[in-house]
Design a protein around this motif. Structure first.
Motif, PDB file in Angstrom:
ATOM      1  N   GLU A 276       0.850  -1.182   0.000  1.00  0.00           N
ATOM      2  CA  GLU A 276       0.000   0.000   0.000  1.00  0.00           C
ATOM      3  C   GLU A 276       0.891   1.238   0.000  1.00  0.00           C
ATOM      4  N   SER A 277       0.508   2.226  -0.782  1.00  0.00           N
ATOM      5  CA  SER A 277       1.391   3.353  -1.071  1.00  0.00           C
ATOM      6  C   SER A 277       1.877   4.092   0.176  1.00  0.00           C
ATOM      7  N   HIS A 278       1.077   4.140   1.245  1.00  0.00           N
ATOM      8  CA  HIS A 278       1.498   4.897   2.433  1.00  0.00           C
ATOM      9  C   HIS A 278       2.649   4.220   3.170  1.00  0.00           C
ATOM     10  N   LYS A 279       2.964   2.966   2.817  1.00  0.00           N
ATOM     11  CA  LYS A 279       4.047   2.238   3.477  1.00  0.00           C
ATOM     12  C   LYS A 279       5.381   2.369   2.742  1.00  0.00           C
ATOM     13  N   GLN A 280       5.429   3.156   1.667  1.00  0.00           N
ATOM     14  CA  GLN A 280       6.605   3.174   0.804  1.00  0.00           C
ATOM     15  C   GLN A 280       7.888   3.540   1.546  1.00  0.00           C
ATOM     16  N   SER A 281       7.876   4.581   2.355  1.00  0.00           N
ATOM     17  CA  SER A 281       9.119   5.031   2.998  1.00  0.00           C
ATOM     18  C   SER A 281       9.669   3.980   3.956  1.00  0.00           C
ATOM     19  N   ILE A 282       8.792   3.336   4.735  1.00  0.00           N
ATOM     20  CA  ILE A 282       9.275   2.346   5.691  1.00  0.00           C
ATOM     21  C   ILE A 282       9.751   1.079   4.992  1.00  0.00           C
ATOM     22  N   ILE A 283       9.140   0.758   3.850  1.00  0.00           N
ATOM     23  CA  ILE A 283       9.564  -0.416   3.085  1.00  0.00           C
ATOM     24  C   ILE A 283      10.923  -0.170   2.433  1.00  0.00           C
ATOM     25  N   LEU A 284      11.130   1.018   1.893  1.00  0.00           N
ATOM     26  CA  LEU A 284      12.433   1.341   1.304  1.00  0.00           C
ATOM     27  C   LEU A 284      13.514   1.399   2.380  1.00  0.00           C
ATOM     28  N   LYS A 285      13.155   1.841   3.560  1.00  0.00           N
ATOM     29  CA  LYS A 285      14.115   1.853   4.667  1.00  0.00           C
ATOM     30  C   LYS A 285      14.539   0.426   5.018  1.00  0.00           C
ATOM     31  N   ALA A 286      13.574  -0.493   5.041  1.00  0.00           N
ATOM     32  CA  ALA A 286      13.881  -1.899   5.331  1.00  0.00           C
ATOM     33  C   ALA A 286      14.728  -2.512   4.230  1.00  0.00           C
ATOM     34  N   LEU A 287      14.458  -2.138   2.985  1.00  0.00           N
ATOM     35  CA  LEU A 287      15.226  -2.644   1.854  1.00  0.00           C
ATOM     36  C   LEU A 287      16.686  -2.215   1.959  1.00  0.00           C
ATOM     37  N   ARG A 288      16.897  -0.937   2.190  1.00  0.00           N
ATOM     38  CA  ARG A 288      18.272  -0.417   2.258  1.00  0.00           C
ATOM     39  C   ARG A 288      19.030  -0.967   3.468  1.00  0.00           C
ATOM     40  N   LYS A 289      18.305  -1.226   4.541  1.00  0.00           N
ATOM     41  CA  LYS A 289      18.949  -1.714   5.761  1.00  0.00           C
ATOM     42  C   LYS A 289      19.440  -3.150   5.614  1.00  0.00           C
ATOM     43  N   THR A 290      18.703  -3.977   4.862  1.00  0.00           N
ATOM     44  CA  THR A 290      19.030  -5.408   4.786  1.00  0.00           C
ATOM     45  C   THR A 290      19.715  -5.817   3.492  1.00  0.00           C
ATOM     46  N   HIS A 291      19.629  -4.987   2.469  1.00  0.00           N
ATOM     47  CA  HIS A 291      20.266  -5.322   1.189  1.00  0.00           C
ATOM     48  C   HIS A 291      21.786  -5.182   1.331  1.00  0.00           C
ATOM     49  N   PRO A 292      22.562  -6.168   0.870  1.00  0.00           N
ATOM     50  CA  PRO A 292      24.017  -6.129   1.095  1.00  0.00           C
ATOM     51  C   PRO A 292      24.777  -5.156   0.207  1.00  0.00           C
ATOM     52  N   TYR A 293      24.209  -4.752  -0.932  1.00  0.00           N
ATOM     53  CA  TYR A 293      24.960  -3.926  -1.879  1.00  0.00           C
ATOM     54  C   TYR A 293      25.116  -2.487  -1.393  1.00  0.00           C
ATOM     55  N   GLU A 294      26.211  -1.871  -1.819  1.00  0.00           N
ATOM     56  CA  GLU A 294      26.445  -0.458  -1.527  1.00  0.00           C
ATOM     57  C   GLU A 294      25.402   0.411  -2.224  1.00  0.00           C
TER      58      GLU A 294
END
Length: 364
Positions: free
Chosen positions: A204-222
């Motif tokens: 759902e669109s209102h969750k975008q910022s928190i989802i991107l934060k989780a992505l950047r936190k756990t994704h191994p790439y620079e």
């Protein structure tokens, strides 16, 4: 606790991002970082309501309707809007309005009407478009599960009655870092090929910022590669109005009496009766003439709303019973909803339900 903490609680019920474009929701007067001494919950913010807040030592007014709707060019006290804003500022009263964000919420204004009318199996009458998005990212195979679970935890992958929904495919990604890079895989200055998982989730669109934060936190790439697109899928939980059903059908006469009693209104203006039993009912708090065709298309036997004009009633065309219960009356229980939600989360100071009757209409 500060004002912003209360806003976070309210946005859990009704994210402001789902407010209609014409609306003016959010913090209208005050400072989001100010400490709170008490909260007054109201349908409208009038001078009497601000006085009530002062008397109850509440420095935050949580209002359904926004007191400032269009541009306010002068604050000279010559209009009721300007006088409210003047008094609020003078007494350090903060004003927050939630309006159409709560109109569009699954457990918002129209859910309260359905509850009062004991309507079952409710669905959204007019789903809001563009509220479902899709994230696609590319992760090294050995990290895909960790990233996927983090996205689920952040709220991605929910579709209707299902959660943890995703799709993945395998492939080979390539990249070459420059001299300033710090690659996790391969060496800078060299093209590296990595077996990766392409991972896709909706949200759902209102969750975008928190989802991107989780992505950047756990994704191994620079540098994290991802794509976000808006989908055409219907969001089953966001939109204007609702449709529900009675367990036992009612005659039109019985329905109108039940409606008047349940919604505590002195008057129900309605179209000519159709002779049909009432089983399926569409509801829309506030001004709802724009949804008459949607109510008919949904197969509703009756449509309960407010602010219908003379010519709106002709649109019934003997196929639906249109019932106007009054604007205030259709939304009067909204402040109870907000009060209950806040009292469940806040226990260290007062959350006061306003006793001021803000209905501008009287009946004789």
């Amino acid at each position: 606790m500060i004002v912003q903490d209360v806003i976070h609680i309210l946005e859990e019920i009704a994210p402001l991002s789902y407010s209609e474009d014409f609306d003016n929701t959010g913090l209208l007067v005050g400072d989001s970082k100010a400490k709170i001494t008490g909260i007054l919950v109201t349908l409208d913010t009038l001078e009497a309501v601000v006085d009530e807040a002062i008397a109850n030592r509440c420095n935050l007014v949580v209002s359904f309707h926004p007191i400032i709707f269009s541009g306010l060019k002068k604050i000279t006290g010559k209009t009721y809007v300007a006088r409210v804003v003047q008094k609020a500022i003078k007494n350090d009263i903060h004003i927050f309005a939630i309006h159409t964000a709560l109109d569009n919420a699954w457990n918002g204004v129209n859910a309260m009407i359905c509850k009062k009318l004991d309507l079952k199996n409710r669905t959204i009458l007019l789903p809001q478009k563009g509220t479902i998005k899709k994230l696609v990212t590319y992760v090294p195979k050995e990290d895909a599960l960790t990233v996927r679970n983090a996205l689920f935890e952040a709220g991605a992958g929910d579709i209707g009655n299902y959660s943890n929904c995703s799709f993945s495919s395998e492939g080979v990604g390539s990249f070459k870092g420059n001299d300033a890079s710090n690659p996790v895989k391969g060496r800078k200055g060299e093209t590296h090929f990595e077996e990766e998982t392409q991972l896709g989730v909706t949200f759902e669109s209102h969750k975008q910022s928190i989802i991107l934060k989780a992505l950047r936190k756990t994704h191994p790439y620079e540098e994290v590669a991802y794509e976000i697109t808006t989908l055409e899928n219907t969001n089953q939980k966001i939109g204007m109005g609702m449709v529900g059903s009675f367990e036992t059908a009612k005659s039109e006469t019985a329905f109108l009496k039940f409606l008047k009693d349940s919604m505590q209104t002195d008057c129900v203006r309605h179209s000519h009766t159709t002779g049909k039993l009432i089983t399926k009912v569409a509801v829309l708090g506030g001004s709802g003439s724009f949804a008459i065709d949607a109510a008919k298309a949904a197969g509703a036997d009756a449509f309960v709303t407010a602010d219908l004009k003379y010519h709106d009633f002709f649109k019934a065309e003997s196929s639906i019973l249109l019932a106007d219960i009054g604007h205030y009356e259709s939304e009067q229980f909204t402040k109870d909803l907000l009060h209950d939600a806040l009292t469940k989360k806040i226990t260290n100071f007062a959350v006061v339900l306003s006793q001021t009757n803000t209905n501008p209409i009287s009946y004789s």
